[in-house]
Enzyme design. Structure first.
Site, short mmCIF file in Angstrom:
data_model
loop_
_atom_site.label_atom_id
_atom_site.label_comp_id
_atom_site.label_asym_id
_atom_site.label_seq_id
_atom_site.Cartn_x
_atom_site.Cartn_y
_atom_site.Cartn_z
N LYS A 66 12.06 -37.41 39.57
CA LYS A 66 12.06 -35.94 39.51
C LYS A 66 10.67 -35.37 39.78
O LYS A 66 10.52 -34.25 40.28
CB LYS A 66 12.56 -35.52 38.13
CG LYS A 66 12.72 -34.04 37.92
CD LYS A 66 13.29 -33.79 36.55
CE LYS A 66 12.98 -32.39 36.07
NZ LYS A 66 13.37 -32.20 34.68
N ASP B 161 7.58 -28.02 25.34
CA ASP B 161 8.52 -28.98 25.94
C ASP B 161 7.74 -30.11 26.61
O ASP B 161 7.25 -29.96 27.73
CB ASP B 161 9.39 -28.22 26.95
CG ASP B 161 10.45 -29.12 27.60
OD1 ASP B 161 10.46 -30.33 27.31
OD2 ASP B 161 11.27 -28.59 28.39
#
Ligand code: AMP
Length: 579
Positions: free
Chosen positions: A100, A223
């Site tokens: 990713k 995050d």
């Protein structure tokens, strides 16, 4: 309906089979339920809303998340998730993980060139100049690899819901640029999914947190996942989720922590072996696995033993790596990484015009946020203990599913996001001019005026970038807008208004209009050519235009005004977003 376990790996056929061969092309308008997918760097998670309640869809093996790993088996089959992870040690060159990080990046970009040797699988240039991966004899684009994970997610949700799933809301890191968002959309399409909306991971996590809580709150979402880091400041008020500011780093995550430990292990082995130890591909993979396991263990305990038997054979003798790593040692190794996340949090608070004392909650998302040193750093910065109201691995997918379920409802959820990185244009001498500043609320549109710089200039090209650096080459090149043919006239007489329009999900459309006559001008947005290629072509075209003009003057004929083609906007949109 239950989802069958993976097919046994017994194909004797030598042609490669991949999950994409199971995709049915979407015909007609997509219909049916919309699922939420967290397409994570290291793990992915699927969620649905059933009977009004959000729920995680377990993997075929019964886990709530599945590894975002794609692998080619020795039997020429491409597998995804747990079976792919299972062959990571034995077949690391054919096992693609953390891909990713490369999504939507050109192969020649600095980022890809810097990281490509860190991976054991082979990163090559794809047909469109993008970063791609070689598995066996085939080259797969990152979109195709992401699509394989999405196929698995779609099939799991189809089995859980008992109806064919065709629509999804997919999350991306808030700090993803335009290219990366487009790449995720393209991956969805390849997987037979209509991507109803792309939403940012921290916003989705805040949604999972805010669901069923009615009070207005200011929250910081931290995050820290396997490969990326985002921090976002949000104001939640019932069904309205407003992002005030966001920041992060798409190259900061769990794999960087693992890398720090691996360097420590290599240094330890070099010391014990009394020589520089340079692990080969498979040995390095064994060290990465040991490092990751130790890092996880140290979130629970004060020290852990790292034992890698037969690390290397030296002078005919096997050498076992055997050492104890303590939590303080790990924290020292990783301190610069944690410090970087705290810097980003400070920047995000400042950009949102808030003080740490204004914060009411801090949400932790992403597996890496479980590290005790992360909790301590957040407490030191904000004076707040992070809330444990959301599950760090599941919140993003649950939030995406909740948002998906609210789409089309009258009293649906309203998300107000911001532009994560400024968008601007390239100027002469490599300078960069921002057109839309980061943290601008979306949707947003802004016009930028430019004039011709030469007499009878036939076309104009504008290179578009995303980032904060002053020099264009330190920013992400998004593409070049070519505006042609232009009405001919003396230099400066043709003025163009170039409009940069950002959608609510942060996708960019660039259009152009000639101001004095108010005519639409044909514009095409190309993302394949580099600015150097564009500049060379532009110079050549202008030379040709000058030669044509000289010939026209010789013949005493007036230069013709070139007709402006119609429906250029539709064609540009098609080019950018597909038909
Ligand atoms: P994600 O992309 O959110 O799935 O993040 C996965 C990352 O979190 C990987 O780098 C894991 O090694 C890391 N991780 C998961 N659990 C823990 C834990 N208990 N302590 C430290 N890191 C963890």
């Amino acid at each position: 309906m239950t989802v069958p376990p993976h097919a046994p790996d017994d194909t004797s056929d030598s042609s490669v089979t991949s999950p994409l061969s199971r995709v049915k092309r979407l015909t007609g308008a997509p219909s049916g339920p919309i699922i939420g997918i967290d397409l994570g760097t290291t793990y992915s998670c699927v969620a649905i809303v059933k009977d009004g309640k959000p729920a995680i869809v377990p993997s075929r093996e019964g886990h709530n998340t599945m590894p975002s790993i794609v692998a080619l088996t020795t039997k020429h089959r491409i597998v995804v998730g747990h079976p792919a992870k299972a062959q990571m040690l034995t077949n690391p060159t054919q096992t693609v993980f953390a891909a990713k990080r490369l999504v939507g990046r050109p192969f020649m970009s600095d980022t890809v060139q810097q990281v490509k040797d860190q991976f054991q699988y082979e990163i090559v240039e794809g047909p469109d100049g993008e970063a791609a991966v070689r598995l066996g004899a085939d080259v797969w684009s990152l979109q195709h690899l992401s699509a394989m994970i999405l196929v698995e997610a779609r099939e799991l949700a189809t089995a859980a819901l008992g109806v064919e799933v065709q629509r999804a809301v997919i999350t991306v890191p808030a700090y993803y640029n335009e290219h990366q968002r487009m790449a995720v959309r393209a991956a969805g399409k390849l997987a037979g999914l209509h991507v109803e909306r792309i939403i940012n991971e921290p916003t989705a996590a805040a949604l999972a947190f805010g669901h069923a809580r009615k009070q207005a709150k200011l929250v910081l979402v931290f995050d820290l996942g396997g490969g990326t880091f985002d921090a976002s400041l949000l104001h939640l008020d019932d069904k309205v989720y407003e992002v005030l500011s966001t920041g992060g780093d798409t190259f900061l995550g769990g794999v960087d922590f693992d890398q720090r430990i691996v360097e420590h292990l290599v240094a330890h082995a070099s010391q014990k072996l009394c020589r520089t130890f340079e692990p080969d591909t498979s040995t390095r993979q064994r060290l990465v696995e040991a490092a990751e396991a130790a890092k996880r263990a140290l979130s629970q305990q004060a020290e852990t033993r790292i034992h890698v038997p037969y690390l290397v054979v030296t002078e005919g003798q096997p050498f076992d790596l055997d050492l104890v790593l303590t939590r303080p040692e790990l924290e020292t190794l990783c301190a610069p990484l944690i410090a970087r996340t705290m810097d980003v949090c400070r920047e995000v608070l400042a950009a949102g015009g808030k003080q740490v004392s204004d914060l009411e909650d801090v949400l932790l998302v992403g597996g890496m946020s479980r590290m005790p040193a992360v909790h301590e750093a957040i407490f030191a910065l904000t004076g707040k203990k992070p809330t444990n109201a959301v599950h760090p691995d599941e919140a993003v997918a649950l939030g995406a599913a909740l948002f998906a379920a609210s789409l089309g409802q009258e009293e649906g959820i309203t998300l107000i996001d911001v532009l994560p990185m400024s968008i601007g244009v390239g100027l002469p001498r490599g300078r960069y001019k921002k057109i839309i500043e980061r943290n601008t609320p979306l949707p947003h549109a802004k016009a930028y005026g430019i004039q011709t710089v030469k007499d009878d200039q036939a076309e104009l090209e504008l290179a578009i970038y995303q980032g904060e650096a002053e020099a264009t080459d330190e920013n992400e090149y998004l593409g070049t807008l070519k505006i042609a043919p232009l009405p001919l006239g003396p230099r400066g007489s043709v003025t163009l208004a170039v409009e940069f329009a950002l959608s609510a999900e942060c996708l960019l459309t660039v259009t152009a209009r000639e101001v004095s006559k108010n005519i639409e001008v044909k514009a095409t947005f190309s993302t394949r050519d580099t600015p150097e290629v564009v500049k060379a072509r532009l110079e050549r075209n202008n030379r040709i235009a000058a030669a044509v003009k000289a010939a026209q003057v010789k013949m005493h004929s007036k230069p013709q005004l070139v007709p402006v083609p119609k429906s250029w906007f539709g064609r540009l949109k098609e080019r950018l977003f597909g038909a």
